[in-house]
Design a protein around this motif. Sequence first.
Motif, PDB file in Angstrom:
ATOM      1  N   PRO A  18       1.210  -1.157  -0.095  1.00 43.87           N
ATOM      2  CA  PRO A  18       0.007   0.279   0.158  1.00 43.87           C
ATOM      3  C   PRO A  18       0.807   0.876   0.009  1.00 43.87           C
ATOM      4  CG  PRO A  18      -0.812  -1.316   1.629  1.00 43.87           C
ATOM      5  CD  PRO A  18       0.784  -1.761   1.160  1.00 43.87           C
ATOM      6  N   THR A  19       0.394   2.530  -0.578  1.00 48.32           N
ATOM      7  CA  THR A  19       1.042   3.994  -0.988  1.00 48.32           C
ATOM      8  C   THR A  19       1.247   4.152   0.426  1.00 48.32           C
ATOM      9  OG1 THR A  19      -0.364   4.196  -1.970  1.00 48.32           O
ATOM     10  CG2 THR A  19       0.960   3.800  -3.082  1.00 48.32           C
ATOM     11  N   ASP A  20       0.218   3.917   1.848  1.00 51.00           N
ATOM     12  CA  ASP A  20       0.735   4.936   2.506  1.00 51.00           C
ATOM     13  C   ASP A  20       0.951   4.246   3.908  1.00 51.00           C
ATOM     14  OD1 ASP A  20      -1.394   2.370   2.645  1.00 51.00           O
ATOM     15  OD2 ASP A  20      -2.732   3.636   4.381  1.00 51.00           O
ATOM     16  N   LEU A  21       2.487   3.238   3.443  1.00 47.13           N
ATOM     17  CA  LEU A  21       2.982   2.742   4.281  1.00 47.13           C
ATOM     18  C   LEU A  21       3.963   3.842   4.918  1.00 47.13           C
ATOM     19  CD1 LEU A  21       3.337  -0.779   3.600  1.00 47.13           C
ATOM     20  CD2 LEU A  21       2.086  -0.044   5.439  1.00 47.13           C
ATOM     21  N   PRO A  22       4.537   4.031   6.085  1.00 50.01           N
ATOM     22  CA  PRO A  22       6.583   4.302   6.201  1.00 50.01           C
ATOM     23  C   PRO A  22       7.003   3.514   4.909  1.00 50.01           C
ATOM     24  CG  PRO A  22       4.760   3.571   8.235  1.00 50.01           C
ATOM     25  CD  PRO A  22       4.002   3.233   7.186  1.00 50.01           C
ATOM     26  N   ALA A  23       8.019   4.628   5.097  1.00 44.21           N
ATOM     27  CA  ALA A  23       8.264   3.987   4.195  1.00 44.21           C
ATOM     28  C   ALA A  23       9.818   2.610   4.227  1.00 44.21           C
ATOM     29  CB  ALA A  23       9.722   5.191   3.743  1.00 44.21           C
ATOM     30  N   ASP A  24       9.967   2.865   6.027  1.00 49.68           N
ATOM     31  CA  ASP A  24      10.844   1.830   6.734  1.00 49.68           C
ATOM     32  C   ASP A  24      10.341   0.838   6.447  1.00 49.68           C
ATOM     33  OD1 ASP A  24       9.189   3.679   8.619  1.00 49.68           O
ATOM     34  OD2 ASP A  24      10.239   2.556   9.902  1.00 49.68           O
ATOM     35  N   ILE A  25       8.404   0.618   7.110  1.00 46.86           N
ATOM     36  CA  ILE A  25       8.128  -1.072   6.690  1.00 46.86           C
ATOM     37  C   ILE A  25       8.221  -1.504   5.410  1.00 46.86           C
ATOM     38  CG2 ILE A  25       5.692  -1.723   7.354  1.00 46.86           C
ATOM     39  CD1 ILE A  25       7.095  -1.154  10.062  1.00 46.86           C
ATOM     40  N   THR A  26       7.767  -0.121   4.375  1.00 50.72           N
ATOM     41  CA  THR A  26       8.264  -0.787   2.712  1.00 50.72           C
ATOM     42  C   THR A  26       9.218  -1.484   2.407  1.00 50.72           C
ATOM     43  OG1 THR A  26       6.091   1.271   2.653  1.00 50.72           O
ATOM     44  CG2 THR A  26       7.745  -0.586   0.793  1.00 50.72           C
ATOM     45  N   ALA A  27      10.544  -0.696   3.265  1.00 49.65           N
ATOM     46  CA  ALA A  27      11.452  -1.213   2.837  1.00 49.65           C
ATOM     47  C   ALA A  27      11.980  -3.309   3.522  1.00 49.65           C
ATOM     48  CB  ALA A  27      12.467  -0.107   3.612  1.00 49.65           C
ATOM     49  N   LEU A  28      10.761  -3.714   4.416  1.00 49.52           N
ATOM     50  CA  LEU A  28      10.739  -4.721   5.390  1.00 49.52           C
ATOM     51  C   LEU A  28      10.450  -5.639   4.286  1.00 49.52           C
ATOM     52  CD1 LEU A  28      10.207  -3.457   8.563  1.00 49.52           C
ATOM     53  CD2 LEU A  28      12.301  -4.247   7.188  1.00 49.52           C
ATOM     54  N   ILE A  29       9.814  -5.485   3.697  1.00 47.16           N
ATOM     55  CA  ILE A  29       9.300  -6.585   2.189  1.00 47.16           C
ATOM     56  C   ILE A  29      10.341  -7.644   1.685  1.00 47.16           C
ATOM     57  CG2 ILE A  29       7.509  -6.850   1.196  1.00 47.16           C
ATOM     58  CD1 ILE A  29       6.008  -4.969   2.309  1.00 47.16           C
ATOM     59  N   ASP A  30       9.987  -8.402   1.786  1.00 45.75           N
ATOM     60  CA  ASP A  30      10.826  -9.393   1.046  1.00 45.75           C
ATOM     61  C   ASP A  30      12.546  -9.085   2.026  1.00 45.75           C
ATOM     62  OD1 ASP A  30       9.514 -11.363   0.442  1.00 45.75           O
ATOM     63  OD2 ASP A  30       9.054  -9.950  -1.650  1.00 45.75           O
ATOM     64  N   GLN A  31      12.872  -8.877   2.793  1.00 45.45           N
ATOM     65  CA  GLN A  31      13.963  -8.699   3.882  1.00 45.45           C
ATOM     66  C   GLN A  31      14.946  -9.486   4.736  1.00 45.45           C
ATOM     67  OE1 GLN A  31      15.964  -6.603   2.426  1.00 45.45           O
ATOM     68  NE2 GLN A  31      14.651  -6.711   0.550  1.00 45.45           N
ATOM     69  N   THR A  32      15.344 -10.815   4.897  1.00 46.29           N
ATOM     70  CA  THR A  32      15.950 -11.525   6.139  1.00 46.29           C
ATOM     71  C   THR A  32      15.953 -10.522   7.432  1.00 46.29           C
ATOM     72  OG1 THR A  32      16.486 -12.270   4.669  1.00 46.29           O
ATOM     73  CG2 THR A  32      17.570 -13.485   7.491  1.00 46.29           C
ATOM     74  N   ARG A  33      15.179 -11.209   8.167  1.00 48.94           N
ATOM     75  CA  ARG A  33      15.152 -10.325   9.453  1.00 48.94           C
ATOM     76  C   ARG A  33      15.789 -11.393  10.498  1.00 48.94           C
ATOM     77  NH1 ARG A  33      12.108  -6.340  11.465  1.00 48.94           N
ATOM     78  NH2 ARG A  33      13.582  -5.695  11.809  1.00 48.94           N
ATOM     79  N   HIS A  34      15.563 -10.787  12.204  1.00 49.75           N
ATOM     80  CA  HIS A  34      15.867 -11.980  12.653  1.00 49.75           C
ATOM     81  C   HIS A  34      16.604 -12.937  13.213  1.00 49.75           C
ATOM     82  CE1 HIS A  34      13.796  -8.538  15.048  1.00 49.75           C
ATOM     83  NE2 HIS A  34      12.911  -8.246  14.378  1.00 49.75           N
TER      84      HIS A  34
END
Length: 189
Positions: A18-34
């Motif tokens: 969605p276009t209303d997501l904060p940029a830092d949240i959009t940047a997390l999509i498909d990224q390896t975390r934790h």
Amino acid sequence: MTDNNSAGLPTEPPTEPPTDLPADITALIDQTRHEETADFPVERGYVWTSCASVENGNPLYWDDTTAVEITGGPVTPPSMLSTWFRPHHWAPGRDAPKLPLQTHFDLKARLELPEAIIAEFTTVFHEPVRPGDVLTTCQRLRSISPVKTTKLGRGRFWTIDVEYRNARGDLCGVESYTGFGYRREEPAA
């Protein structure tokens, strides 16, 4: 994403964030975390206790000869996949409790959605987990929905994959969680 069922669960994954997501949240999509390594190796005592609690007499878990003939050695029940990575709430030297599915809690905090449920859960199994394995895991945010209103409140759905690998790097399984983080709607005055 459509909401065509009574629980308001997503039935189709979104194609774009969605276009209303904060940029830092959009940047997390498909990224390896934790990325983490389990605190303890896979242990047969846990397997036997789990099997005994549900009266699972499958010889793969109890009889080494049968396990060698069928699977090349002892294996654990596939349903125990996440058992090997559930953090102990307390451990010596740890300042704060570890949380499973940390990405879920990160999203709740960042999006200021104080309530959340897991609306859907699936697991895909790959290589068997064997006694002595030390598993590693990582989490990936796969999707996040536009703001939705359900019977619970107003919030967003998100899907998080948790991947499990053994020390050889073999994929043992992937758990997919669809959560709904929300804020309860205030009753009309």
